[in-house]
Design a protein around this motif. Structure first.
Motif, PDB file in Angstrom:
ATOM      1  N   THR A  63       0.831  -1.212   0.000  1.00 11.07           N
ATOM      2  CA  THR A  63       0.000   0.000   0.000  1.00 11.07           C
ATOM      3  C   THR A  63       0.863   1.258   0.000  1.00 11.07           C
ATOM      4  O   THR A  63       0.600   2.209  -0.738  1.00 11.07           O
ATOM      5  CB  THR A  63      -0.915   0.019   1.228  1.00 11.07           C
ATOM      6  N   ALA A  64       1.898   1.254   0.838  1.00 10.45           N
ATOM      7  CA  ALA A  64       2.781   2.419   0.918  1.00 10.45           C
ATOM      8  C   ALA A  64       3.494   2.646  -0.411  1.00 10.45           C
ATOM      9  O   ALA A  64       3.675   3.786  -0.843  1.00 10.45           O
ATOM     10  CB  ALA A  64       3.801   2.229   2.036  1.00 10.45           C
ATOM     11  N   PHE A  65       3.889   1.555  -1.075  1.00 11.72           N
ATOM     12  CA  PHE A  65       4.576   1.695  -2.359  1.00 11.72           C
ATOM     13  C   PHE A  65       3.660   2.329  -3.393  1.00 11.72           C
ATOM     14  O   PHE A  65       4.091   3.183  -4.176  1.00 11.72           O
ATOM     15  CB  PHE A  65       5.058   0.338  -2.870  1.00 11.72           C
ATOM     16  N   GLY A  66       2.388   1.933  -3.403  1.00 10.91           N
ATOM     17  CA  GLY A  66       1.447   2.525  -4.345  1.00 10.91           C
ATOM     18  C   GLY A  66       1.318   4.020  -4.145  1.00 10.91           C
ATOM     19  O   GLY A  66       1.271   4.790  -5.114  1.00 10.91           O
ATOM     20  N   ILE A  67       1.276   4.446  -2.884  1.00 13.10           N
ATOM     21  CA  ILE A  67       1.152   5.869  -2.565  1.00 13.10           C
ATOM     22  C   ILE A  67       2.420   6.614  -2.963  1.00 13.10           C
ATOM     23  O   ILE A  67       2.373   7.664  -3.624  1.00 13.10           O
ATOM     24  CB  ILE A  67       0.862   6.064  -1.070  1.00 13.10           C
ATOM     25  N   TRP A  68       3.573   6.060  -2.548  1.00 10.65           N
ATOM     26  CA  TRP A  68       4.844   6.700  -2.869  1.00 10.65           C
ATOM     27  C   TRP A  68       5.087   6.754  -4.369  1.00 10.65           C
ATOM     28  O   TRP A  68       5.588   7.755  -4.894  1.00 10.65           O
ATOM     29  CB  TRP A  68       6.000   5.960  -2.181  1.00 10.65           C
ATOM     30  N   SER A  69       4.723   5.685  -5.052  1.00 15.34           N
ATOM     31  CA  SER A  69       4.924   5.633  -6.495  1.00 15.34           C
ATOM     32  C   SER A  69       4.139   6.735  -7.204  1.00 15.34           C
ATOM     33  O   SER A  69       4.652   7.423  -8.083  1.00 15.34           O
ATOM     34  CB  SER A  69       4.503   4.261  -7.034  1.00 15.34           C
ATOM     35  N   GLY A  70       2.878   6.905  -6.795  1.00  7.21           N
ATOM     36  CA  GLY A  70       2.051   7.948  -7.393  1.00  7.21           C
ATOM     37  C   GLY A  70       2.586   9.337  -7.105  1.00  7.21           C
ATOM     38  O   GLY A  70       2.638  10.192  -7.999  1.00  7.21           O
ATOM     39  N   CYS A  71       3.001   9.554  -5.871  1.00  8.70           N
ATOM     40  CA  CYS A  71       3.526  10.868  -5.489  1.00  8.70           C
ATOM     41  C   CYS A  71       4.816  11.192  -6.235  1.00  8.70           C
ATOM     42  O   CYS A  71       5.026  12.320  -6.697  1.00  8.70           O
ATOM     43  CB  CYS A  71       3.775  10.911  -3.981  1.00  8.70           C
ATOM     44  N   LEU A  72       5.683  10.185  -6.361  1.00  8.48           N
ATOM     45  CA  LEU A  72       6.947  10.404  -7.072  1.00  8.48           C
ATOM     46  C   LEU A  72       6.716  10.668  -8.555  1.00  8.48           C
ATOM     47  O   LEU A  72       7.407  11.502  -9.155  1.00  8.48           O
ATOM     48  CB  LEU A  72       7.860   9.188  -6.893  1.00  8.48           C
ATOM     49  N   ALA A  73       5.757   9.959  -9.149  1.00  9.16           N
ATOM     50  CA  ALA A  73       5.468  10.160 -10.568  1.00  9.16           C
ATOM     51  C   ALA A  73       4.997  11.588 -10.826  1.00  9.16           C
ATOM     52  O   ALA A  73       5.432  12.243 -11.781  1.00  9.16           O
ATOM     53  CB  ALA A  73       4.419   9.159 -11.029  1.00  9.16           C
ATOM     54  N   VAL A  74       4.105  12.069  -9.961  1.00 10.75           N
ATOM     55  CA  VAL A  74       3.612  13.444 -10.105  1.00 10.75           C
ATOM     56  C   VAL A  74       4.741  14.438  -9.823  1.00 10.75           C
ATOM     57  O   VAL A  74       4.930  15.414 -10.556  1.00 10.75           O
ATOM     58  CB  VAL A  74       2.431  13.698  -9.148  1.00 10.75           C
ATOM     59  N   GLY A  75       5.513  14.169  -8.764  1.00 10.11           N
ATOM     60  CA  GLY A  75       6.623  15.051  -8.432  1.00 10.11           C
ATOM     61  C   GLY A  75       7.667  15.092  -9.538  1.00 10.11           C
ATOM     62  O   GLY A  75       8.248  16.145  -9.815  1.00 10.11           O
ATOM     63  N   GLY A  76       7.887  13.949 -10.199  1.00  8.34           N
ATOM     64  CA  GLY A  76       8.834  13.906 -11.301  1.00  8.34           C
ATOM     65  C   GLY A  76       8.402  14.804 -12.444  1.00  8.34           C
ATOM     66  O   GLY A  76       9.225  15.486 -13.060  1.00  8.34           O
ATOM     67  N   GLY A  77       7.104  14.793 -12.732  1.00  7.30           N
ATOM     68  CA  GLY A  77       6.585  15.659 -13.783  1.00  7.30           C
ATOM     69  C   GLY A  77       6.790  17.127 -13.449  1.00  7.30           C
ATOM     70  O   GLY A  77       7.116  17.939 -14.331  1.00  7.30           O
ATOM     71  N   VAL A  78       6.622  17.460 -12.176  1.00  6.33           N
ATOM     72  CA  VAL A  78       6.807  18.846 -11.736  1.00  6.33           C
ATOM     73  C   VAL A  78       8.275  19.260 -11.882  1.00  6.33           C
ATOM     74  O   VAL A  78       8.592  20.350 -12.386  1.00  6.33           O
ATOM     75  CB  VAL A  78       6.350  19.016 -10.275  1.00  6.33           C
ATOM     76  N   VAL A  79       9.167  18.383 -11.451  1.00  7.70           N
ATOM     77  CA  VAL A  79      10.600  18.683 -11.547  1.00  7.70           C
ATOM     78  C   VAL A  79      11.023  18.850 -13.003  1.00  7.70           C
ATOM     79  O   VAL A  79      11.767  19.775 -13.349  1.00  7.70           O
ATOM     80  CB  VAL A  79      11.429  17.560 -10.880  1.00  7.70           C
ATOM     81  N   MET A  80      10.545  17.968 -13.879  1.00  8.14           N
ATOM     82  CA  MET A  80      10.888  18.055 -15.294  1.00  8.14           C
ATOM     83  C   MET A  80      10.350  19.341 -15.912  1.00  8.14           C
ATOM     84  O   MET A  80      10.985  19.943 -16.775  1.00  8.14           O
ATOM     85  CB  MET A  80      10.341  16.843 -16.036  1.00  8.14           C
ATOM     86  N   SER A  81       9.171  19.772 -15.460  1.00  7.11           N
ATOM     87  CA  SER A  81       8.604  21.009 -15.991  1.00  7.11           C
ATOM     88  C   SER A  81       9.396  22.229 -15.527  1.00  7.11           C
ATOM     89  O   SER A  81       9.399  23.267 -16.194  1.00  7.11           O
ATOM     90  CB  SER A  81       7.135  21.146 -15.563  1.00  7.11           C
ATOM     91  N   ILE A  82      10.093  22.093 -14.408  1.00  9.99           N
ATOM     92  CA  ILE A  82      10.951  23.184 -13.926  1.00  9.99           C
ATOM     93  C   ILE A  82      12.223  23.262 -14.767  1.00  9.99           C
ATOM     94  O   ILE A  82      12.710  24.341 -15.120  1.00  9.99           O
ATOM     95  CB  ILE A  82      11.305  22.979 -12.441  1.00  9.99           C
ATOM     96  N   PHE A  83      12.768  22.097 -15.110  1.00  5.04           N
ATOM     97  CA  PHE A  83      13.986  22.049 -15.922  1.00  5.04           C
ATOM     98  C   PHE A  83      13.738  22.524 -17.354  1.00  5.04           C
ATOM     99  O   PHE A  83      14.613  23.134 -17.977  1.00  5.04           O
ATOM    100  CB  PHE A  83      14.540  20.628 -15.973  1.00  5.04           C
ATOM    101  N   ALA A  84      12.562  22.210 -17.896  1.00  4.47           N
ATOM    102  CA  ALA A  84      12.278  22.439 -19.318  1.00  4.47           C
ATOM    103  C   ALA A  84      12.568  23.864 -19.804  1.00  4.47           C
ATOM    104  O   ALA A  84      13.235  24.043 -20.837  1.00  4.47           O
ATOM    105  CB  ALA A  84      10.836  22.050 -19.636  1.00  4.47           C
TER     106      ALA A  84
END
Length: 219
Positions: free
Chosen positions: A184-205
């Motif tokens: 359960t924790a992995f599912g939550i962390w995975s989703g949060c990291l995926a969204v956070g990754g998109g945010v970080v990439m949008s900052i770099f772009a």
């Protein structure tokens, strides 16, 4: 997209004027771009500096997708699949689910770290393989420029690839993170990291989409 694409972006950042928006073909490998133009770069418009990109600009989406280290992720997920042979099936309350075998946790972390190192190596190698020009400060006295700056390393594209790999490498099934936390924790962390990754990439772009101020020799 791929790690090779970030090498092309690094080339375009050199050729663009300081702060100038990159051309649409910034994500196209330099060799392919020259082949499409008959072996020579297209002539710049009147008044434009030679060897500088012109035309339609690279879109935000192109620069965003260019940061996804496809080659490293494919190799990484393939190797993780080998560890899945040792995963354990648990039956709780009539519900069966598979959990990562913690015995292989160290191996998963080693593969994860190796994938990040691959990104740190491939982007610069792609950049130097495509670079066929020199800079005005090459060979200049040490007092005029630091030794590191004169190397003109593709630092930002490399960091973007490494950060992207570091984030998305933890979100895939079988990742070392999954072996450290509950399902359960992995599912939550995975989703949060995926969204956070998109945010970080949008900052770099936006930063990847502009010239880095390098002074390329035109003669």
């Amino acid at each position: 997209m791929s790690l090779l694409t970030l090498g092309s972006v690094a080339i375009s950042r050199d050729l663009a004027s300081p702060g100038e928006t990159l051309a649409r073909d910034a994500t196209v490998p330099r060799a392919r771009a020259l082949a499409l133009t008959g072996g020579a770069a297209p002539a710049p418009p009147p008044g434009a500096q030679a060897d500088r990109p012109s035309g339609a600009v690279a879109s935000f989406g192109q620069l965003l997708i260019a940061q996804i280290p496809a080659e490293a992720l494919i190799a990484y997920t393939t190797l993780l699949a080998l560890f899945s042979a040792g995963d354990i099936t648990v039956n709780a309350g009539g519900i069966s689910y598979t959990t990562a075998n913690t015995s292989y946790s160290a191996g998963r972390w080693v593969v994860y770290a190796a994938a990040i190192v691959v990104c740190a190596a491939v982007v610069p190698s792609s950049y130097f393989a495509q670079r066929d020009y020199s800079f005005e400060d090459t060979g200049a006295p040490a007092k005029s420029a630091s030794n590191v700056s004169r190397l003109h390393l593709p630092i930002l594209p490399t960091v973007a690839a490494m950060v992207s790999m570091a984030i998305y490498g933890l979100t895939v099934p079988g990742s070392p993170l999954q072996s450290e936390v509950s399902g359960t924790a992995f599912g939550i962390w995975s989703g949060c990291l995926a969204v956070g990754g998109g945010v970080v990439m949008s900052i770099f772009a936006p930063f990847l989409g502009r010239g880095n101020g390098a002074k390329v020799k035109t003669g």
